[in-house]
Write an enzyme that holds these catalytic residues in place. Structure first.
Site, PDB file in Angstrom:
ATOM      1  N   ASP A  13       0.873  -1.176   0.000  1.00  0.00           N
ATOM      2  CA  ASP A  13       0.000   0.000   0.000  1.00  0.00           C
ATOM      3  C   ASP A  13       0.913   1.229   0.000  1.00  0.00           C
ATOM      4  O   ASP A  13       2.134   1.113   0.152  1.00  0.00           O
ATOM      5  CB  ASP A  13      -0.884  -0.008   1.264  1.00  0.00           C
ATOM      6  CG  ASP A  13      -1.775   1.225   1.363  1.00  0.00           C
ATOM      7  OD1 ASP A  13      -2.483   1.529   0.384  1.00  0.00           O
ATOM      8  OD2 ASP A  13      -1.759   1.907   2.411  1.00  0.00           O
ATOM      9  N   SER A  14       0.292   2.403  -0.115  1.00  0.00           N
ATOM     10  CA  SER A  14       1.083   3.635  -0.060  1.00  0.00           C
ATOM     11  C   SER A  14       1.528   3.955   1.367  1.00  0.00           C
ATOM     12  O   SER A  14       2.423   4.764   1.565  1.00  0.00           O
ATOM     13  CB  SER A  14       0.245   4.792  -0.594  1.00  0.00           C
ATOM     14  OG  SER A  14      -0.953   4.896   0.153  1.00  0.00           O
ATOM     15  N   CYS A  76      -4.057  -1.487  -1.951  1.00  0.00           N
ATOM     16  CA  CYS A  76      -4.295  -0.064  -2.103  1.00  0.00           C
ATOM     17  C   CYS A  76      -5.319   0.067  -3.236  1.00  0.00           C
ATOM     18  O   CYS A  76      -5.093  -0.463  -4.329  1.00  0.00           O
ATOM     19  CB  CYS A  76      -2.986   0.620  -2.478  1.00  0.00           C
ATOM     20  SG  CYS A  76      -3.183   2.334  -2.974  1.00  0.00           S
ATOM     21  N   GLU A 156      -3.225   9.678   8.331  1.00  0.00           N
ATOM     22  CA  GLU A 156      -1.765   9.528   8.459  1.00  0.00           C
ATOM     23  C   GLU A 156      -1.207  10.504   9.504  1.00  0.00           C
ATOM     24  O   GLU A 156      -0.166  10.256  10.088  1.00  0.00           O
ATOM     25  CB  GLU A 156      -1.068   9.743   7.099  1.00  0.00           C
ATOM     26  CG  GLU A 156      -1.322   8.637   6.085  1.00  0.00           C
ATOM     27  CD  GLU A 156      -0.384   7.423   6.233  1.00  0.00           C
ATOM     28  OE1 GLU A 156       0.696   7.560   6.824  1.00  0.00           O
ATOM     29  OE2 GLU A 156      -0.775   6.329   5.751  1.00  0.00           O
ATOM     30  N   CYS A 188     -11.023   2.776   0.031  1.00  0.00           N
ATOM     31  CA  CYS A 188      -9.640   3.144   0.333  1.00  0.00           C
ATOM     32  C   CYS A 188      -9.276   2.375   1.585  1.00  0.00           C
ATOM     33  O   CYS A 188     -10.046   2.373   2.560  1.00  0.00           O
ATOM     34  CB  CYS A 188      -9.511   4.647   0.581  1.00  0.00           C
ATOM     35  SG  CYS A 188      -7.875   5.142   1.151  1.00  0.00           S
ATOM     36  N   HIS A 190      -7.266   2.922   3.832  1.00  0.00           N
ATOM     37  CA  HIS A 190      -7.053   3.717   5.049  1.00  0.00           C
ATOM     38  C   HIS A 190      -8.363   3.885   5.845  1.00  0.00           C
ATOM     39  O   HIS A 190      -8.332   4.063   7.055  1.00  0.00           O
ATOM     40  CB  HIS A 190      -6.564   5.126   4.702  1.00  0.00           C
ATOM     41  CG  HIS A 190      -5.095   5.232   4.440  1.00  0.00           C
ATOM     42  ND1 HIS A 190      -4.499   4.693   3.339  1.00  0.00           N
ATOM     43  CD2 HIS A 190      -4.110   5.852   5.147  1.00  0.00           C
ATOM     44  CE1 HIS A 190      -3.202   4.977   3.365  1.00  0.00           C
ATOM     45  NE2 HIS A 190      -2.933   5.679   4.450  1.00  0.00           N
TER      46      HIS A 190
END
Ligand code: DGL
Length: 269
Positions: A13-14, A76, A156, A188, A190
């Site tokens: 993932d990022s 992701c 984040e 997403c 996240h």
């Protein structure tokens, strides 16, 4: 080369997002070993060009293949939406690749929902990947998509369960497109970190779907089919990042409890 069931599952993932899926895999498949890569140096992916995402994704996939992963999960949504086809074409036959969009749209296909909301990064939403995949299953679906680009930097930066995140969630999800949806796909990886806040925003009235468990089940079924489900003991999970961020370590510890084996690696030059 013959694959062994004891080889690890590669996940990328990022940033921290894919940890939500990695965690679900750890819960469902405790015998499996995981090698995770968070491309924190290039985060966020959500507003980058498809060309950049494809470049990063190829490099990371190459790295995970070298680490002898038996299968690689693109955890992701942005990379799944913008780079997956290129990855499959490029690494065809070398490795089995799994994305996070197909398992979720297949899951929705088994339900009776007609008005489906999707939120994600600009890259994911503008690609129309969810809408295309959903409508392939059922052309009658009404798919209401909304980009919510501030969620990733907010998460984040650790803004979770507080006034700032509640205000941002309220501001995005008050959009009139979200009014009559019956279910909401968190497009997403996240977003499961703020799933409770999102569910609360909708007064617990709609089904908020995150990909973790669904993708883990999907992975289990394909590993079983290929006779690659590990029955022995798992090795210690490995976590790689491309830039050191204390938040990554914090969230990784939140999901994986014990001291995690976190290494910074740079293979861009
Ligand atoms: N977690 C990612 C996704 O699922 C990417 C977020 C980002 O880097 O912008 O789309």
């Amino acid at each position: 080369m013959k694959l062994l069931s004891s080889q690890p599952i590669g996940i990328f993932d990022s940033g921290v997002g894919g940890l939500t899926v990695a965690h679900a895999i750890r819960q469902l498949l405790p015998q499996e070993s995981i090698i995770y890569f968070g491309d924190t140096a290039h985060l966020p992916y959500g507003d980058k060009s498809a060309k950049s995402i494809i470049y990063y994704s190829k490099k990371i996939t190459g790295f995970l293949i070298k680490k002898k992963c038996k299968t690689i999960l693109v955890a992701c949504n942005t990379a799944s939406a913008l780079a997956f086809t290129d990855l499959v074409n490029f690494f065809d036959k070398k490795i089995q690749l799994v994305n996070v969009i197909d398992p979720v749209t297949k899951y929705i296909g088994k339900s009776n929902y007609k008005k489906i909301g999707v939120i994600g990064t600009k890259g994911t939403i503008n690609s129309g990947a969810y809408e295309k995949a959903l409508k392939k299953n059922n052309a009658e679906y009404e798919v209401l998509s909304l980009a919510t680009p501030l969620f990733v930097p907010m998460i984040e930066e650790g803004f979770i369960y507080d006034d700032i995140s509640n205000a941002i969630i309220r501001s995005y999800l008050s959009d009139k497109s979200m009014k009559n949806i019956e279910t909401l796909i968190l497009g997403c990886t996240h977003y499961p970190i703020i799933k409770n806040q999102i569910t609360k925003f909708f007064n617990f009235n709609i089904d908020v779907i995150d990909s973790g468990r669904i993708v883990a089940e999907f992975l289990k079924s394909i590993l079983t089919e290929r006779n690659l489900l590990n029955t022995g003991k798992s090795q210690k999970d490995q976590f790689y990042i491309s830039d050191f961020t204390p938040f990554f370590e914090k969230i990784a510890k939140m999901f994986f409890e014990d001291a995690i084996n976190l290494k910074k690696i740079d293979f861009w030059n």
